[in-house]
Scaffold this motif. Structure first.
Motif, PDB file in Angstrom:
ATOM      1  N   THR A  84     -86.169  95.150 -34.155  1.00  0.00           N
ATOM      2  CA  THR A  84     -85.943  95.662 -35.510  1.00  0.00           C
ATOM      3  C   THR A  84     -86.391  97.116 -35.626  1.00  0.00           C
ATOM      4  O   THR A  84     -87.389  97.415 -36.246  1.00  0.00           O
ATOM      5  CB  THR A  84     -86.698  94.810 -36.535  1.00  0.00           C
ATOM      6  N   VAL A  85     -85.651  97.989 -34.967  1.00  0.00           N
ATOM      7  CA  VAL A  85     -85.885  99.423 -35.124  1.00  0.00           C
ATOM      8  C   VAL A  85     -84.543 100.074 -35.441  1.00  0.00           C
ATOM      9  O   VAL A  85     -83.469  99.515 -35.155  1.00  0.00           O
ATOM     10  CB  VAL A  85     -86.510 100.067 -33.861  1.00  0.00           C
ATOM     11  N   ARG A  86     -84.617 101.209 -36.050  1.00  0.00           N
ATOM     12  CA  ARG A  86     -83.396 101.895 -36.486  1.00  0.00           C
ATOM     13  C   ARG A  86     -82.543 102.311 -35.295  1.00  0.00           C
ATOM     14  O   ARG A  86     -81.323 102.124 -35.287  1.00  0.00           O
ATOM     15  CB  ARG A  86     -83.775 103.115 -37.327  1.00  0.00           C
ATOM     16  N   LEU A  87     -83.176 102.894 -34.275  1.00  0.00           N
ATOM     17  CA  LEU A  87     -82.454 103.337 -33.079  1.00  0.00           C
ATOM     18  C   LEU A  87     -82.899 102.510 -31.876  1.00  0.00           C
ATOM     19  O   LEU A  87     -84.106 102.296 -31.661  1.00  0.00           O
ATOM     20  CB  LEU A  87     -82.738 104.811 -32.809  1.00  0.00           C
ATOM     21  N   THR A  88     -81.949 102.083 -31.095  1.00  0.00           N
ATOM     22  CA  THR A  88     -82.268 101.316 -29.885  1.00  0.00           C
ATOM     23  C   THR A  88     -82.765 102.282 -28.819  1.00  0.00           C
ATOM     24  O   THR A  88     -82.116 103.294 -28.537  1.00  0.00           O
ATOM     25  CB  THR A  88     -81.013 100.588 -29.374  1.00  0.00           C
ATOM     26  N   PRO A  89     -83.923 101.997 -28.226  1.00  0.00           N
ATOM     27  CA  PRO A  89     -84.451 102.915 -27.199  1.00  0.00           C
ATOM     28  C   PRO A  89     -83.602 102.879 -25.932  1.00  0.00           C
ATOM     29  O   PRO A  89     -83.007 101.869 -25.579  1.00  0.00           O
ATOM     30  CB  PRO A  89     -85.863 102.392 -26.942  1.00  0.00           C
ATOM     31  N   SER A  90     -83.572 104.019 -25.256  1.00  0.00           N
ATOM     32  CA  SER A  90     -82.908 104.065 -23.954  1.00  0.00           C
ATOM     33  C   SER A  90     -83.789 103.345 -22.943  1.00  0.00           C
ATOM     34  O   SER A  90     -85.019 103.336 -23.072  1.00  0.00           O
ATOM     35  CB  SER A  90     -82.658 105.511 -23.534  1.00  0.00           C
ATOM     36  N   LEU A  91     -83.175 102.730 -21.948  1.00  0.00           N
ATOM     37  CA  LEU A  91     -83.922 101.947 -20.964  1.00  0.00           C
ATOM     38  C   LEU A  91     -83.946 102.669 -19.627  1.00  0.00           C
ATOM     39  O   LEU A  91     -82.940 103.237 -19.191  1.00  0.00           O
ATOM     40  CB  LEU A  91     -83.283 100.567 -20.776  1.00  0.00           C
TER      41      LEU A  91
END
Length: 169
Positions: A84-91
């Motif tokens: 539940t975050v606004r932007l999905t983190p890069s992996l």
């Protein structure tokens, strides 16, 4: 910037999501032996580093790294759905060095135990370099010295009552 505690919670959640997605969603046979060991997220929640281990030789590990790079988009999509975050983190996937370091540490401990056993064996056979009791005195054990064995004339007293055997302060 986000709270470091929130970043740590998010990292744990990403670790679980990636591990589940590897076992359920991704059908690449190169990724079957992967174990997700840790995940770290930057404080701005934009980048996640996922640490993994693969048992096998260098070829198996190289294939697993290629498979993870190929499945990165699917894994990021799964992370985006489950957090539940606004932007999905890069992996970013990094092979974990903990097993290598642990095996090196075990080898060092094994070597230290071996050297300790050698030293203990040498110490068991060791003998004193000099006498067994280096603090022996020339006086026989029969002679007991009492306070009355000293005469007052052996000491020179000064005006303050301080003295030593030779009369020096």
């Amino acid at each position: 910037m986000a709270d470091p505690a929130r970043a740590a919670k998010l990292a744990q959640r990403i670790k679980v999501v990636v591990a589940e997605a590897l076992s359920r969603k991704v059908k690449d046979p190169r990724l079957e032996g992967i174990t997700v060991t840790d995940a770290r997220v930057t404080n701005d929640l934009q980048h996640a580093t996922v640490y993994y281990t693969v048992f096998g030789d260098q070829a198996v590990q190289a294939d697993a790294a290629k498979g993870l790079e190929k499945a990165k988009g699917v894994l990021r999509q799964e992370v985006g759905r489950n957090i539940t975050v606004r932007l999905t983190p890069s992996l970013e996937f990094v092979a974990d060095q903990i097993p290598v370091v642990a095996s090196n540490l075990e080898e060092l401990l094994r070597e230290a135990r071996k050297r300790d056993a050698e030293v203990a064996a040498l110490a068991a056979k060791a003998q004193h370099a000099g006498d067994a009791d280096p603090y022996k005195s020339d006086a026989s054990a029969d002679v007991d010295l009492d306070d009355d064995d000293f005469d007052e004339e052996d000491f020179d007293l000064d005006d303050d009552g301080n003295s030593d055997e030779d009369g020096h302060k």
